[in-house]
Design a protein around this motif. Sequence first.
Motif, PDB file in Angstrom:
ATOM      1  N   LEU A 119     -11.384   4.841  -3.733  1.00  0.00           N
ATOM      2  CA  LEU A 119     -11.582   4.721  -2.295  1.00  0.00           C
ATOM      3  C   LEU A 119     -11.078   5.974  -1.585  1.00  0.00           C
ATOM      4  CD1 LEU A 119     -12.489   2.945   0.055  1.00  0.00           C
ATOM      5  CD2 LEU A 119     -10.161   2.079   0.178  1.00  0.00           C
ATOM      6  N   ASP A 120      -9.868   6.377  -1.884  1.00  0.00           N
ATOM      7  CA  ASP A 120      -9.302   7.598  -1.312  1.00  0.00           C
ATOM      8  C   ASP A 120      -9.267   8.655  -2.420  1.00  0.00           C
ATOM      9  OD1 ASP A 120      -7.813   9.648  -0.197  1.00  0.00           O
ATOM     10  OD2 ASP A 120      -6.378   8.284   0.775  1.00  0.00           O
ATOM     11  N   PRO A 121     -10.092   9.691  -2.325  1.00  0.00           N
ATOM     12  CA  PRO A 121     -10.159  10.677  -3.405  1.00  0.00           C
ATOM     13  C   PRO A 121      -8.887  11.508  -3.557  1.00  0.00           C
ATOM     14  CG  PRO A 121     -11.507  11.375  -1.570  1.00  0.00           C
ATOM     15  CD  PRO A 121     -11.033   9.994  -1.252  1.00  0.00           C
ATOM     16  N   ARG A 122      -7.975  11.412  -2.592  1.00  0.00           N
ATOM     17  CA  ARG A 122      -6.707  12.143  -2.716  1.00  0.00           C
ATOM     18  C   ARG A 122      -5.760  11.436  -3.682  1.00  0.00           C
ATOM     19  NH1 ARG A 122      -6.063  12.253   3.717  1.00  0.00           N
ATOM     20  NH2 ARG A 122      -6.544  10.108   3.240  1.00  0.00           N
ATOM     21  N   LEU A 123      -6.057  10.179  -3.993  1.00  0.00           N
ATOM     22  CA  LEU A 123      -5.231   9.388  -4.906  1.00  0.00           C
ATOM     23  C   LEU A 123      -5.952   9.222  -6.230  1.00  0.00           C
ATOM     24  CD1 LEU A 123      -4.172   6.585  -2.408  1.00  0.00           C
ATOM     25  CD2 LEU A 123      -2.889   8.644  -3.024  1.00  0.00           C
ATOM     26  N   THR A 124      -5.219   8.835  -7.255  1.00  0.00           N
ATOM     27  CA  THR A 124      -5.798   8.638  -8.575  1.00  0.00           C
ATOM     28  C   THR A 124      -6.333   7.209  -8.709  1.00  0.00           C
ATOM     29  OG1 THR A 124      -5.374   8.908 -10.927  1.00  0.00           O
ATOM     30  CG2 THR A 124      -3.588   7.998  -9.622  1.00  0.00           C
ATOM     31  N   TYR A 125      -6.847   6.865  -9.891  1.00  0.00           N
ATOM     32  CA  TYR A 125      -7.289   5.502 -10.157  1.00  0.00           C
ATOM     33  C   TYR A 125      -6.040   4.635 -10.267  1.00  0.00           C
ATOM     34  CZ  TYR A 125     -11.903   7.337 -11.183  1.00  0.00           C
ATOM     35  OH  TYR A 125     -13.122   7.951 -11.091  1.00  0.00           O
ATOM     36  N   GLN A 126      -5.845   3.777  -9.285  1.00  0.00           N
ATOM     37  CA  GLN A 126      -4.695   2.880  -9.262  1.00  0.00           C
ATOM     38  C   GLN A 126      -5.076   1.639  -8.479  1.00  0.00           C
ATOM     39  OE1 GLN A 126      -1.993   5.651  -7.417  1.00  0.00           O
ATOM     40  NE2 GLN A 126      -2.371   4.855  -5.381  1.00  0.00           N
ATOM     41  N   ASN A 127      -4.233   0.604  -8.566  1.00  0.00           N
ATOM     42  CA  ASN A 127      -4.510  -0.633  -7.825  1.00  0.00           C
ATOM     43  C   ASN A 127      -4.720  -0.308  -6.351  1.00  0.00           C
ATOM     44  OD1 ASN A 127      -4.609  -2.737  -9.671  1.00  0.00           O
ATOM     45  ND2 ASN A 127      -2.389  -2.860  -9.795  1.00  0.00           N
ATOM     46  N   ASN A 128      -5.610  -1.013  -5.718  1.00  0.00           N
ATOM     47  CA  ASN A 128      -5.968  -0.849  -4.306  1.00  0.00           C
ATOM     48  C   ASN A 128      -6.643   0.483  -3.999  1.00  0.00           C
ATOM     49  OD1 ASN A 128      -4.861  -3.392  -3.693  1.00  0.00           O
ATOM     50  ND2 ASN A 128      -2.824  -2.486  -3.540  1.00  0.00           N
ATOM     51  N   ASN A 129      -7.068   1.221  -5.024  1.00  0.00           N
ATOM     52  CA  ASN A 129      -7.837   2.444  -4.786  1.00  0.00           C
ATOM     53  C   ASN A 129      -9.085   2.485  -5.657  1.00  0.00           C
ATOM     54  OD1 ASN A 129      -8.058   4.884  -3.282  1.00  0.00           O
ATOM     55  ND2 ASN A 129      -7.590   6.017  -5.145  1.00  0.00           N
ATOM     56  N   ILE A 130      -9.343   1.417  -6.415  1.00  0.00           N
ATOM     57  CA  ILE A 130     -10.499   1.352  -7.305  1.00  0.00           C
ATOM     58  C   ILE A 130     -11.579   0.489  -6.661  1.00  0.00           C
ATOM     59  CG2 ILE A 130     -11.337   0.548  -9.546  1.00  0.00           C
ATOM     60  CD1 ILE A 130      -8.535   1.211 -10.652  1.00  0.00           C
ATOM     61  N   VAL A 131     -12.785   1.047  -6.580  1.00  0.00           N
ATOM     62  CA  VAL A 131     -13.921   0.329  -6.001  1.00  0.00           C
ATOM     63  C   VAL A 131     -15.057   0.347  -7.020  1.00  0.00           C
ATOM     64  CG1 VAL A 131     -15.612   0.293  -4.125  1.00  0.00           C
ATOM     65  CG2 VAL A 131     -13.277   1.022  -3.667  1.00  0.00           C
ATOM     66  N   PHE A 132     -15.635  -0.815  -7.282  1.00  0.00           N
ATOM     67  CA  PHE A 132     -16.791  -0.906  -8.174  1.00  0.00           C
ATOM     68  C   PHE A 132     -18.034  -0.842  -7.294  1.00  0.00           C
ATOM     69  CE2 PHE A 132     -13.268  -3.039 -10.290  1.00  0.00           C
ATOM     70  CZ  PHE A 132     -13.208  -2.279 -11.440  1.00  0.00           C
ATOM     71  N   CYS A 133     -18.837   0.180  -7.530  1.00  0.00           N
ATOM     72  CA  CYS A 133     -19.983   0.433  -6.665  1.00  0.00           C
ATOM     73  C   CYS A 133     -21.145   0.950  -7.505  1.00  0.00           C
ATOM     74  CB  CYS A 133     -19.601   1.452  -5.597  1.00  0.00           C
ATOM     75  SG  CYS A 133     -19.093   3.042  -6.258  1.00  0.00           S
ATOM     76  N   CYS A 134     -22.245   1.262  -6.845  1.00  0.00           N
ATOM     77  CA  CYS A 134     -23.389   1.848  -7.545  1.00  0.00           C
ATOM     78  C   CYS A 134     -23.242   3.375  -7.541  1.00  0.00           C
ATOM     79  CB  CYS A 134     -24.702   1.410  -6.906  1.00  0.00           C
ATOM     80  SG  CYS A 134     -24.949   1.986  -5.218  1.00  0.00           S
ATOM     81  N   THR A 135     -23.919   4.022  -8.447  1.00  0.00           N
ATOM     82  CA  THR A 135     -23.858   5.480  -8.559  1.00  0.00           C
ATOM     83  C   THR A 135     -24.316   6.153  -7.270  1.00  0.00           C
ATOM     84  OG1 THR A 135     -24.274   5.313 -10.923  1.00  0.00           O
ATOM     85  CG2 THR A 135     -24.659   7.443  -9.940  1.00  0.00           C
TER      86      THR A 135
END
Length: 165
Positions: A119-135
């Motif tokens: 969600l926020d590209p300034r942060l890494t893959y972590q809880n509350n920043n991972i979104v499952f979406c289409c390409t």
Amino acid sequence: MPYKDPNDPRKTSANRIKKDHEYKNSERGFIVSSIARKFKPSAEKYGGHKVHESIDKKEFWRLYMNHIIIMKEKFPDSNGRLCRYCEQPFTFVTKMGTRGKGYQGRGPQNFNNFSIDRLDPRLTYQNNNIVFCCTGCNDRKKNSTPDDWKNFIRVEKELINDKDK
């Protein structure tokens, strides 16, 4: 026993490639590959992003299952496998014969395919920043930040107000 038989048809290269392709085009195979890609050491080296140490592959699966539940509650007539942004169904389609060719072998992308976004590209893959979406949505969002979105909305409101004057 088939595994000892050198003439077993399951051992031919063509059959292995076909089975591999079938698996990668299943929901499970596609998602396993997508998640595994995040943990490869080369992911960060070639422009990918590091996964936070609090997240492992099982946690990614748990988050995906929660995503399905949330989307089923929001859209009861669906199977929950929907993009969080555009709310359209995911696809799980790979191109045959591209294994090992990297980005160059992919050719035109299927923009409805499952993707994992931060969600926020300034942060890494972590809880509350991972979104499952289409390409497609992931590509359109690219590296824009929540601050950018606020600015976009502010400018849109200003343009609407200017139009009304």
